[in-house]
Design a protein around this motif. Structure first.
Motif, PDB file in Angstrom:
ATOM      1  N   GLN A 539       0.821  -1.201   0.000  1.00 42.62           N
ATOM      2  CA  GLN A 539       0.000   0.000   0.000  1.00 42.62           C
ATOM      3  C   GLN A 539       0.866   1.267   0.000  1.00 42.62           C
ATOM      4  N   VAL A 540       2.182   1.073   0.019  1.00 42.45           N
ATOM      5  CA  VAL A 540       3.102   2.212   0.071  1.00 42.45           C
ATOM      6  C   VAL A 540       3.323   2.745  -1.352  1.00 42.45           C
ATOM      7  N   PRO A 541       3.271   4.071  -1.555  1.00 41.91           N
ATOM      8  CA  PRO A 541       3.432   4.626  -2.913  1.00 41.91           C
ATOM      9  C   PRO A 541       4.838   4.401  -3.457  1.00 41.91           C
ATOM     10  N   ILE A 542       4.900   4.201  -4.767  1.00 43.13           N
ATOM     11  CA  ILE A 542       6.162   3.970  -5.465  1.00 43.13           C
ATOM     12  C   ILE A 542       6.617   5.295  -6.075  1.00 43.13           C
ATOM     13  N   MET A 543       7.839   5.686  -5.753  1.00 39.67           N
ATOM     14  CA  MET A 543       8.382   6.944  -6.261  1.00 39.67           C
ATOM     15  C   MET A 543       8.958   6.798  -7.665  1.00 39.67           C
ATOM     16  N   GLY A 544       9.396   5.631  -8.033  1.00 42.23           N
ATOM     17  CA  GLY A 544       9.954   5.431  -9.365  1.00 42.23           C
ATOM     18  C   GLY A 544      10.871   4.223  -9.406  1.00 42.23           C
ATOM     19  N   GLU A 545      11.509   4.052 -10.586  1.00 39.38           N
ATOM     20  CA  GLU A 545      12.373   2.911 -10.815  1.00 39.38           C
ATOM     21  C   GLU A 545      13.763   3.365 -11.227  1.00 39.38           C
ATOM     22  N   ASN A 736       7.581 -11.779   0.356  1.00 36.53           N
ATOM     23  CA  ASN A 736       7.191 -11.659   1.767  1.00 36.53           C
ATOM     24  C   ASN A 736       7.985 -10.583   2.501  1.00 36.53           C
ATOM     25  N   HIS A 737       9.069 -10.047   1.860  1.00 39.44           N
ATOM     26  CA  HIS A 737       9.787  -8.941   2.481  1.00 39.44           C
ATOM     27  C   HIS A 737       8.947  -7.668   2.499  1.00 39.44           C
ATOM     28  N   LEU A 738       7.972  -7.585   1.581  1.00 35.26           N
ATOM     29  CA  LEU A 738       7.127  -6.391   1.541  1.00 35.26           C
ATOM     30  C   LEU A 738       6.187  -6.317   2.741  1.00 35.26           C
ATOM     31  N   LYS A 739       6.048  -7.428   3.471  1.00 30.33           N
ATOM     32  CA  LYS A 739       5.213  -7.378   4.672  1.00 30.33           C
ATOM     33  C   LYS A 739       5.764  -6.373   5.677  1.00 30.33           C
ATOM     34  N   ALA A 745       4.078   0.984   7.505  1.00 33.77           N
ATOM     35  CA  ALA A 745       3.094   1.989   7.094  1.00 33.77           C
ATOM     36  C   ALA A 745       1.817   1.888   7.919  1.00 33.77           C
ATOM     37  N   LYS A 746       1.393   0.663   8.204  1.00 28.80           N
ATOM     38  CA  LYS A 746       0.159   0.472   8.951  1.00 28.80           C
ATOM     39  C   LYS A 746       0.275   0.972  10.382  1.00 28.80           C
ATOM     40  N   ASN A 747       1.390   0.669  11.030  1.00 31.47           N
ATOM     41  CA  ASN A 747       1.587   1.048  12.432  1.00 31.47           C
ATOM     42  C   ASN A 747       2.274   2.405  12.591  1.00 31.47           C
ATOM     43  N   PRO A 753       6.501   6.728   4.548  1.00 32.18           N
ATOM     44  CA  PRO A 753       7.285   5.701   3.857  1.00 32.18           C
ATOM     45  C   PRO A 753       6.970   5.652   2.369  1.00 32.18           C
ATOM     46  N   VAL A 754       8.010   5.472   1.536  1.00 33.22           N
ATOM     47  CA  VAL A 754       7.837   5.352   0.091  1.00 33.22           C
ATOM     48  C   VAL A 754       8.720   4.209  -0.401  1.00 33.22           C
ATOM     49  N   LEU A 755       8.451   3.780  -1.638  1.00 37.07           N
ATOM     50  CA  LEU A 755       9.204   2.692  -2.241  1.00 37.07           C
ATOM     51  C   LEU A 755      10.020   3.196  -3.418  1.00 37.07           C
TER      52      LEU A 755
END
Length: 781
Positions: A539-545, A736-739, A745-747, A753-755
């Motif tokens: 659910q975290v927004p992606i800034m780019g690649e 599963n690392h994205l957990k 982000a949830k807590n 936080p961004v990706l």
């Protein structure tokens, strides 16, 4: 697409764009060969299963259990039965269900049907079809069966040569020729094989048969038979059986009910039969004694010339006879009570019925004995189909124990009453004897003889009456215990195997197993390979690649050069400014799940990008366990670092700052001397002062921290970070690392936080593709 379009690209700060179903379809379609192979394999296995599994038909029948009232109604024309309790029983339907499905009853049924052999004919490749009844051209009759003959694992081949001879093949290559009607002996027993006289026009010449272990076969039938009451208020039982041949299943259920009724009648009539045998034994003794007494009377009268007794003698004789008769009855009753008490107290007879219940004069005691015998019969019937540990058997044992105690108490009471009455009667007998002494000696002696005769005669008549009652009661219980309502009938179509269901299930399984394997492999062992995978799982927004670069330690984007990676990081920085609402003096913490995902690479290039814009930027090497910023930049310095600054108050900020040689706007602070306990150093009270001072001196602060999925060091910096840049590397980071970033982000463990997606190739993104590539060596502004 040019650089201006890249810079103007908009992002959703709340959530990444939804993933189209087309992506998942294409993702799994890449493994089409696994799905095709799974479907072919499962459907093939299903076809093989259907081919070799014989069809089974469901045979249904219903029968009604008769109770005592219904049994007596069948004899309403016989009025004598109205005064007899008899030996009828009120059947408990649950008990009868246990009896009907008991192994012993099924075994007797199989023996009655002579199911010692099962016949087959070849029906395709490695498949055999069972035949039964008129389809079988031969019959096997046994003159002797060995003790518990074992089941022969293989089938015996039988080849009919002509009307007189046949050939047996017990094992492959082992053949023997015999004549029909010839006695054959083997491990199973002694038997003869006959060719049936009435044959179909075309009967199989080659067939196979098995030697069945009836006991083992009984357990198999028990698994396939189901008996249950139709409802709680009725005594109707529904019987269901699965059988490969409908006629065979129908014959089995018919015979099962017949055997059940036969065994039930044996159990019901056992008490009456035992009583009848006891009476016959006593009557045989009395007949002999009466013949001897009658002969003695005749001899005595002839010797003493006696023709008649006087009137007084007749009176004394009558009184004495009545007294002796009564005493004899007391003796018989006392003997019956003794026998009854012995049967009840003997350890060998605790599970047997009490004999001679019809000879008991006490109605209350007689009713108790009948009830006790009835419970014993129920217990014996239950033990035919179950063990003594069955709750129903234990319940009957408790009832029998209580009833046995009541019987013993009543017997003692009755014996005392008989003794008292006998004592009184004996006293009266003494008076009569005294009066009889006045009679002449001859008459007195004759009186003694005739008195014995009268007593024996009365006893004989008493036993005769009870014998007739026993016979009538035995006849009254000849009604069947169960009446068939619906005879066994098989369904028109097989119920097993369910071919359509098996094929559909196999098809679903053929698709489901590859799908599950691919899913589990991707989730636990796979690596993230597409941008939309990240969008779907986070659910975290992606800034780019950041694109893949073959050359290591390559940092581009100097004022004199442009590169694709530089433009991508510039786009990411632009998106990060929008995400932080263009906040100044930002502290950006970069981290990842594990090492090697490119967080240091991104931190350095992000700092260079910011520095090119004229903003003063500092990079903090806060990976105190495995620092790599200075190493990757090729900077060697003897200056103290973060560890020394936080551990000692002797250092100031200027002591640890190092100016970049490429850009005067970029400064670096190294990790310093490595410590055994970095977390303790990071909890230093000087940490907050460091960030306050750096915020006053620099426009942006970039923290290169330790991987957040391995150690908790980065969480100590969360109060000072304005943004968390979480680096994900294609085909390196596991799903599963994205957990971890989702939980952060949830807590709200970190602010904003961004990706950032690293090591992207052209096939990794579906949203856009880069339309050009900057050559590192030739691209100019």
């Amino acid at each position: 697409m040019d650089i201006k379009d890249l810079l103007n690209q908009e992002i959703d700060l709340k959530k990444s764009s939804s993933v189209p179903l087309e992506f998942y379809f294409k993702k799994y379609l890449r493994y089409w060969y696994l799905f095709l192979g799974g479907v072919l394999l499962m459907c093939g296995a299903a076809l093989v299963n259907i081919y070799y599994t014989p069809s089974q038909y469901e045979i249904n029948s219903t029968l009604m259990i008769n109770n005592s009232t219904e049994a007596k109604k069948g004899f309403s024309n016989n009025t004598v039965l109205d005064d007899l309790d008899g030996y009828q029983t009120t059947s408990i339907v649950e008990n009868e269900v246990e009896v009907l499905t008991s192994v012993s009853l099924i075994k007797k049924t199989l023996e009655n049907l002579d199911f010692y052999n099962t016949f087959f004919v070849a029906d395709g490749f490695k498949r055999y079809k069972e035949i039964y009844g008129n389809e079988v051209p031969v019959s096997i009759s046994y003159s002797k069966l060995n003790d518990r003959p074992k089941k022969f694992a293989e089938m015996v081949g039988l080849e009919i040569i002509d009307d007189n001879s046949f050939e047996l093949e017990m094992e492959e290559g082992s053949k023997s020729r015999h004549n029909f009607g010839e006695e054959i002996s083997n491990f199973f027993g002694e038997f003869t094989i006959h060719l049936k006289e009435e044959q179909q026009e075309f009967y199989p010449k080659s067939l196979f048969f098995t030697y069945n272990d009836i006991r083992e076969m009984a357990f198999e039938y028990r698994e396939n038979i189901n008996a249950e009451p139709t409802n709680k208020l009725s005594t109707v039982i529904s019987l269901t059986l699965l059988a490969t041949i409908p006629e065979k299943g129908e014959d089995f259920l018919k015979t099962l009910v017949q055997v059940y009724n036969t065994e039930a009648l044996k159990n019901i009539n056992s008490t009456a039969s035992n009583t009848l045998a006891f009476i016959d034994e006593q009557m045989e003794k009395l007949t002999t004694e009466l013949a001897e007494i009658e002969k003695a009377v005749e001899t005595y009268k002839n010797e003493n010339s006696i023709s008649d007794l006087s009137a007084e003698s007749q009176i004394y004789l009558q009184n004495s006879s009545n007294t002796k008769q009564k005493l004899s009855e007391y003796d018989i009753n006392f003997e019956v009570l003794n026998n009854l008490e012995e049967n009840l107290t003997s350890s060998n007879n605790l599970s047997e019925m009490v004999q001679g219940s019809l000879l008991i004069e006490d109605e209350a005691l007689s009713d108790l004995v009948k009830k006790y015998n009835e419970l014993q019969r129920q217990r014996q019937r239950l033990l035919n189909g179950t063990t003594s540990d069955n709750p129903l058997v234990k319940n009957l044992d408790e009832q029998l124990f209580s009833l046995r105690s009541n019987l013993l108490e009543n017997i003692q009471s009755s014996k005392k009453s008989i003794q008292i009455a006998k004592k009184s009667l004996q006293e009266n007998a003494l008076v009569i004897e005294e009066r009889a002494n006045r009679v002449p000696q001859i008459e007195r002696e004759l009186l003694n003889i005739t008195r014995q005769q009268s007593t024996k005669q009365e006893n004989y008549q008493y036993l005769m009456q009870k014998r007739e009652e026993s016979i009538l009661s035995l006849a009254a219980t000849s009604v069947s215990n169960a009446r068939v309502i619906d005879p066994p009938i098989a369904g028109l179509y097989p119920t097993k195997p369910m071919k359509k269901f098996i094929m559909v299930f196999a098809f679903i399984l053929g698709l489901g197993i590859p799908f599950g394997l691919i899913f589990v492999n991707d989730y636990y062992f796979g690596k993230i390979g597409q941008k939309n995978e990240v969008e779907a799982m986070s659910q975290v927004p992606i800034m780019g690649e950041i694109s893949h670069e073959k050359r290591k330690n390559l940092y581009l984007g100097t004022p004199n050069h442009k590169s694709l990676i530089g433009e991508q990081i510039n786009l990411i920085w632009t998106n990060m400014k929008f995400a932080s609402m263009k906040r100044t003096n930002q502290v950006i913490l970069t981290t990842s799940s594990i090492g090697g995902e490119g967080k240091t690479f991104f931190s350095i290039n992000l700092a260079r990008t910011i520095g090119l814009s004229g903003k003063k930027t500092v990079i903090l090497e806060f990976d105190l366990r495995k620092p790599s910023v200075l190493k990757q930049l090729g900077i060697k310095t003897n200056k103290p670092g973060i560890s020394e600054y936080l551990s000692s108050e002797n250092y100031i900020t200027s002591d640890i700052l190092t100016l970049s040689e490429e850009n005067p706007n970029i400064f670096l602070i190294g990790a310093g001397k490595l410590s055994d306990n970095p977390l303790q150093i990071m909890n230093s009270p000087r940490l907050e002062g460091l960030f306050v001072e750096l915020r006053n001196k620099f426009d942006h602060i970039i923290i290169d921290s330790a991987p957040i999925g391995l150690v908790a060091d980065a969480f100590s910096l969360s109060p000072f970070a304005d943004m968390l840049a979480y680096v994900v590397r294609y085909y390196y980071t596991k799903p599963n690392h994205l957990k971890l970033i989702n939980e952060i982000a949830k807590n709200e463990k970190f602010s904003n936080p961004v990706l950032v997606l690293n090591d992207a190739k052209s096939e990794h993104s579906y949203g856009y593709k880069y339309g050009y590539y900057y050559d590192v060596k030739t691209a100019k502004i």
